[in-house]
Scaffold this active site. Structure first.
Site, short mmCIF file in Angstrom:
data_model
loop_
_atom_site.label_atom_id
_atom_site.label_comp_id
_atom_site.label_asym_id
_atom_site.label_seq_id
_atom_site.Cartn_x
_atom_site.Cartn_y
_atom_site.Cartn_z
N GLU A 264 0.83 -1.21 0.00
CA GLU A 264 0.00 0.00 0.00
C GLU A 264 0.87 1.25 0.00
O GLU A 264 0.80 2.08 0.93
CB GLU A 264 -0.95 0.00 1.21
CG GLU A 264 -1.91 -1.17 1.16
CD GLU A 264 -3.06 -1.12 2.16
OE1 GLU A 264 -4.09 -1.74 1.90
OE2 GLU A 264 -2.93 -0.46 3.20
N GLU B 173 -5.25 -8.53 -1.30
CA GLU B 173 -5.95 -8.39 -0.02
C GLU B 173 -7.42 -8.14 -0.31
O GLU B 173 -7.76 -7.28 -1.13
CB GLU B 173 -5.44 -7.18 0.79
CG GLU B 173 -4.12 -7.40 1.47
CD GLU B 173 -3.71 -6.24 2.37
OE1 GLU B 173 -4.60 -5.57 2.93
OE2 GLU B 173 -2.50 -6.00 2.49
C1 BGP Z 1 -4.54 -3.02 4.72
C2 BGP Z 1 -3.15 -3.46 5.19
C3 BGP Z 1 -3.11 -4.74 5.96
C4 BGP Z 1 -4.37 -5.10 6.70
C5 BGP Z 1 -5.66 -4.65 6.07
C6 BGP Z 1 -6.88 -4.72 6.95
O1 BGP Z 1 -4.61 -1.63 4.72
O2 BGP Z 1 -2.28 -3.62 4.11
O3 BGP Z 1 -1.93 -4.78 6.69
O4 BGP Z 1 -4.28 -5.01 8.03
O5 BGP Z 1 -5.60 -3.38 5.52
O6 BGP Z 1 -6.91 -3.62 7.80
P1 BGP Z 1 -7.15 -3.74 9.34
O7 BGP Z 1 -6.13 -4.68 9.84
O8 BGP Z 1 -7.00 -2.40 9.87
O9 BGP Z 1 -8.53 -4.29 9.47
#
Ligand code: BGP
Length: 477
Positions: free
Chosen positions: A181, A375
């Site tokens: 990201e 993701e």
């Molecule tokens: C993205 C990141 C991840 C992950 C995901 C979910 O922004 O790359 O590392 O954590 O989001 O977010 P969260 O963990 O805040 O629910």
């Protein structure tokens, strides 16, 4: 036509959110290790004073220090992923396990050996590793010494780190991502998570924040070049938090805002896919008086280091409106205006499967490069029944609809999509809140938000559902 036979189904994690063992075997502290958990985590990341305090003294509970102790459970965890039939497993390497201070003379052999063993374990189960070189975990020593990515000093350090990984794992890892990201550097409201930088007022000090972004873009291009040199046939991608933004209405001002907001993210993928700064960005720098420290070679490096594929995270969509009175909604990098047609997760992220199809088409039209969804998933609270079962039908529902949308993009629209790794395939700590209770996994981990629990792993209902999806190559949803 269906999904291609070699479609890469799997799941994703990041080192700092699952490994734990935060100082074991020579690992140094990373930025992630000095962030407390809880709903205030976002505020802490944006609070320069609090960050400086944490850097000096670690007080309180830090979720990353143990996380789900993947460092000691990885064999069991990879076996469970193998049981689901994973073709690919996305994880990241903790930079501070390899170079504890980021600029050490020699890499830490024990850190290198851990990932050797992890990748061997994946390959043993027929799982292809997909490795993120930097996922929100730059060495803290680099923040102390250089204020992280605001300094060009990090460019050669990152290149050396990437080269070390390519040399070491060239026989084991073919798929790589440079920065997780990467757009988080300018969009998160604080460049600490993405760029290890502490900037007192990022709104005022845009120069420092965009310098960090520039330095990362150059470093990413150098890594792509090095990877291609060292590993013939390597596939190296970028990674953005993809933003699907709708104009709130057909009012031209709203439509313009959508374009403007999308460019905050497209800026990164435009550079990484095309190899040069888009004109809208050069204009923005000029108008804002942002003078970046650029070296003569940067232009050539960016041109020569374009990525082989575009990867992205997708959780939600949002809308843009010129009306400041409308209700806001939250998201993983930045919020927007709430869409009245969509439902939200327990954390307020708006659920939009069709948005994924639109986004896949937009990205493919824009770049004509293969895509990889690295993701996607639903963060939700799970209940363990008296008999130990976990009936996460809501998660199955979310994933089913997103896979269907992805299928339409591939089968109907002809998008070239290489794979799909759901986020947090095993429960882990949340990036935005540090909570364990925001669960994404097919595999449940017994641990709570305070750090208590047995760390025992168990299969949720979604485990067998996803196994069936992979077995049928996406036909059985
Ligand atoms: C993205 C990141 C991840 C992950 C995901 C979910 O922004 O790359 O590392 O954590 O989001 O977010 P969260 O963990 O805040 O629910």
């Amino acid at each position: 036509m269906s999904f291609p036979k070699n479609f890469l189904w799997g799941g994703a994690v990041a080192a700092n959110q699952c490994e734990g063992a935060y100082l074991e075997d020579g690992k140094g502290l990373s930025c992630a290790d000095v962030l407390h958990g809880g709903k205030d985590k976002m505020a802490e990341m944006a609070d320069a004073q609090a960050l400086r305090r944490n850097m000096e003294k670690l007080e309180g509970f830090f979720p990353s220090h143990e996380a789900i102790d993947f460092y000691h459970h990885y064999k069991e965890d990879i076996a469970l992923m193998g049981e689901m039939g994973f073709k690919v497993f996305r994880t990241s390497i903790a930079w501070s396990r390899i170079f504890p201070n980021g600029d050490d003379a020699q890499p830490n052999e024990k850190g290198l050996a851990f990932y050797d063993s992890l990748f061997d374990e994946c390959l043993k189960h027929g799982i292809e590793p997909l490795v993120t070189i930097s996922h929100y975990e730059s060495p803290l020593a680099l923040t102390k010494k250089y204020n992280g990515w605001t300094s060009r000093e990090l460019i050669p350090l990152f290149e050396r780190y990437a080269r070390t990984l390519f040399e070491r794992y060239k026989g084991k890892v073919k798929y790589w991502l440079t920065f997780n990201e990467i757009n988080a550097t300018t969009l998160f409201g604080a460049p600490f998570l993405g760029a290890g930088a502490i900037v007192d007022d990022p709104e005022k000090d845009k120069c420092a924040v965009y310098q960090a972004a520039h330095n990362q873009l150059v470093a990413s291009a150098l890594a792509v070049k090095a990877g291609h040199e060292i590993i013939p046939g390597a596939k190296i991608g970028n990674m953005i938090a993809a933003m699907m933004i709708y104009p709130y209405s057909c009012k031209p001002e709203d439509v313009w805002l959508k374009t403007a907001r999308e460019r905050e993210t497209y800026f990164y993928s435009d550079v990484q896919a095309r190899g040069y700064y888009p004109s809208y960005m050069e204009q923005f720098f000029a108008k804002q008086g942002i003078e970046l420290e650029r070296e003569a070679d940067d232009t050539r490096i960016l041109r020569e280091g374009t990525v082989d594929f575009i990867s992205f995270s997708y959780y939600m969509s949002m809308t843009a409106s010129s009306d400041p009175e409308l209700t806001k909604t939250s998201g993983n990098l930045f919020g927007g205006v709430k869409n009245p047609y969509l439902e939200s997760s327990e954390w307020g992220w708006q659920i939009d499967p069709l948005g994924l199809r639109t986004l896949l088409n937009n990205l493919y039209d824009r770049y004509q490069k293969p895509l990889f969804i690295v993701e996607n998933g639903l963060g939700a609270k799970d209940v363990v029944e008296a008999d130990g079962s976990i009936n996460d039908d809501y998660r199955i529902e979310y994933l089913r609809k997103h896979v269907k949308a992805m299928k339409d993009a591939v089968e109907v629209d002809g998008v070239d999509l290489w794979g799909y790794t759901t986020w947090g395939c095993i429960d882990l700590i949340s990036a935005s809140t540090g909570e364990m209770s925001k669960r994404y996994g097919f595999i449940y981990v017994d641990k709570d938000d305070e750090g208590k629990g047995t760390l025992k792993r168990s299969r949720k209902k979604s485990f067998s559902w996803y196994k069936g999806v992979i077995e049928s190559n996406g036909d059985q949803l």
